[in-house]
Design a protein around this motif. Structure first.
Motif, PDB file in Angstrom:
ATOM      1  N   LEU A  78     -49.465 -28.930  36.771  1.00 44.22           N
ATOM      2  CA  LEU A  78     -50.567 -28.341  36.011  1.00 44.22           C
ATOM      3  C   LEU A  78     -50.265 -28.310  34.515  1.00 44.22           C
ATOM      4  N   THR A  79     -48.982 -28.398  34.153  1.00 44.87           N
ATOM      5  CA  THR A  79     -48.621 -28.410  32.738  1.00 44.87           C
ATOM      6  C   THR A  79     -48.776 -29.800  32.134  1.00 44.87           C
ATOM      7  N   ILE A  80     -48.392 -30.849  32.877  1.00 44.61           N
ATOM      8  CA  ILE A  80     -48.383 -32.185  32.274  1.00 44.61           C
ATOM      9  C   ILE A  80     -49.591 -33.043  32.612  1.00 44.61           C
ATOM     10  N   ALA A  81     -50.223 -32.825  33.768  1.00 45.43           N
ATOM     11  CA  ALA A  81     -51.245 -33.772  34.236  1.00 45.43           C
ATOM     12  C   ALA A  81     -52.430 -33.853  33.277  1.00 45.43           C
ATOM     13  N   SER A  97     -48.837 -24.969  24.894  1.00 40.30           N
ATOM     14  CA  SER A  97     -47.723 -24.087  24.559  1.00 40.30           C
ATOM     15  C   SER A  97     -47.727 -22.891  25.506  1.00 40.30           C
ATOM     16  N   LEU A  98     -46.573 -22.269  25.663  1.00 37.95           N
ATOM     17  CA  LEU A  98     -46.472 -21.117  26.557  1.00 37.95           C
ATOM     18  C   LEU A  98     -47.427 -20.000  26.148  1.00 37.95           C
ATOM     19  N   PHE A 143     -43.197 -30.419  26.740  1.00 35.48           N
ATOM     20  CA  PHE A 143     -41.916 -30.444  27.437  1.00 35.48           C
ATOM     21  C   PHE A 143     -40.895 -29.479  26.830  1.00 35.48           C
ATOM     22  N   ALA A 144     -40.564 -29.649  25.560  1.00 26.59           N
ATOM     23  CA  ALA A 144     -39.569 -28.782  24.925  1.00 26.59           C
ATOM     24  C   ALA A 144     -40.096 -27.367  24.749  1.00 26.59           C
ATOM     25  N   LEU A 208     -37.405 -34.093  22.145  1.00 22.71           N
ATOM     26  CA  LEU A 208     -38.777 -33.821  22.582  1.00 22.71           C
ATOM     27  C   LEU A 208     -38.807 -33.057  23.898  1.00 22.71           C
ATOM     28  N   PHE A 209     -37.679 -33.056  24.607  1.00 28.13           N
ATOM     29  CA  PHE A 209     -37.561 -32.344  25.880  1.00 28.13           C
ATOM     30  C   PHE A 209     -36.608 -31.159  25.776  1.00 28.13           C
TER      31      PHE A 209
END
Length: 262
Positions: A78-81, A97-98, A143-144, A208-209
């Motif tokens: 759900l974060t990346i798709a 972002s969080l 990611f990071a 980046l991660f």
């Protein structure tokens, strides 16, 4: 300071519908508040552990390490798709972002289907000639700025290796770019999808991660047929612990390294 790399944009109705229907983006809070959480609260053990215990009931396992690994698969998706699809198909960046995200729970029968809700739903698009820099900002935020601190916190809480959580993330990146994102894309869109995928897996720098090495590159390997699969598969390097929540003993994922692939 004005960001000259990007301009403020928004999703049109069609784009928003695709992200909602296919990529777990929510536009309003879920009624299941006890199974929803602000993403930044996953960093707080006093808030995260009771939440994980509740969602762990869906997998009927007493193992918190298994619960965290299975949760990480859903959270990674759900974060990346939606974010990567919007980036590669629409040239639009979501704020994942969080602080801007919450996990909203939806139920389909006995299945738990979390979605991502964004407080600020504005998007950004790259300024002319600045797409590479803009892409770095989108990837780094996702990611990071989101997954890395969540994985570090969950790893510490439950004693599960961060390598497992990062590989859970990587397998979705591979699957999305190889199987989902190209569907219905034009020739130009496919070229952009392929370029972004190549960058993420082969070229993106570790910062980046927020890792010492690119985790998407680390877990990538050629697909191959094995003793347990006639269809070419990418054998995992870590076990996701699914077997601890499976209905049958020793029920492993087809790509699990615990299987004798030969």
């Amino acid at each position: 300071m004005v960001n000259t790399r990007a301009i403020v944009t928004s999703l049109d109705e069609h784009e928003l519908d695709i992200l909602q229907q296919s990529y777990r983006l929510a536009t309003s809070p879920s009624k299941h508040r006890e199974l929803s959480i602000n993403c930044k609260d996953l960093l707080d053990p006093e808030l995260a552990m009771p939440f994980l215990q509740k969602v762990g009931a869906f997998w009927e396992t007493d193992s918190m390490t298994a619960t965290v690994s299975l949760f990480a698969k859903r959270y990674a998706y759900l974060t990346i798709a939606a974010g990567l699809y919007a980036m590669s198909r629409y040239n639009k960046g979501l704020d994942l972002s969080l602080a801007n995200s919450s996990l909203e729970s939806y139920l389909q029968g006995e299945a738990w289907l979390p979605k991502a809700l964004l407080v600020n739903q504005e998007t950004s698009s790259p300024s002319a000639g600045r797409r590479d820099e803009w892409r770095d900002e989108i990837v780094q935020q996702m990611f990071a700025g989101n997954l890395a601190p969540v994985w570090a916190a969950l790893s510490k809480m439950a004693g599960v290796s961060q390598a497992v959580l990062w590989e859970n993330t990587a397998i979705y990146v591979y699957w999305l770019y190889e199987n989902q994102f190209p569907d219905g894309a034009s020739k130009e869109e496919r070229q952009q999808i392929e370029a972004d995928y190549r960058y993420l897996v082969q070229e993106a720098p570790p910062h980046l991660f927020a890792q010492r090495s690119n985790p998407l590159k680390k877990f990538d390997s050629p697909k191959r047929t094995t003793a347990v699969s006639d269809t070419p598969i990418r054998v995992r390097k870590t076990c996701c612990l699914y077997y601890l929540a499976a209905d049958e003993p020793d029920d492993y994922c087809p790509t699990c390294p615990k299987l004798k692939h030969g």
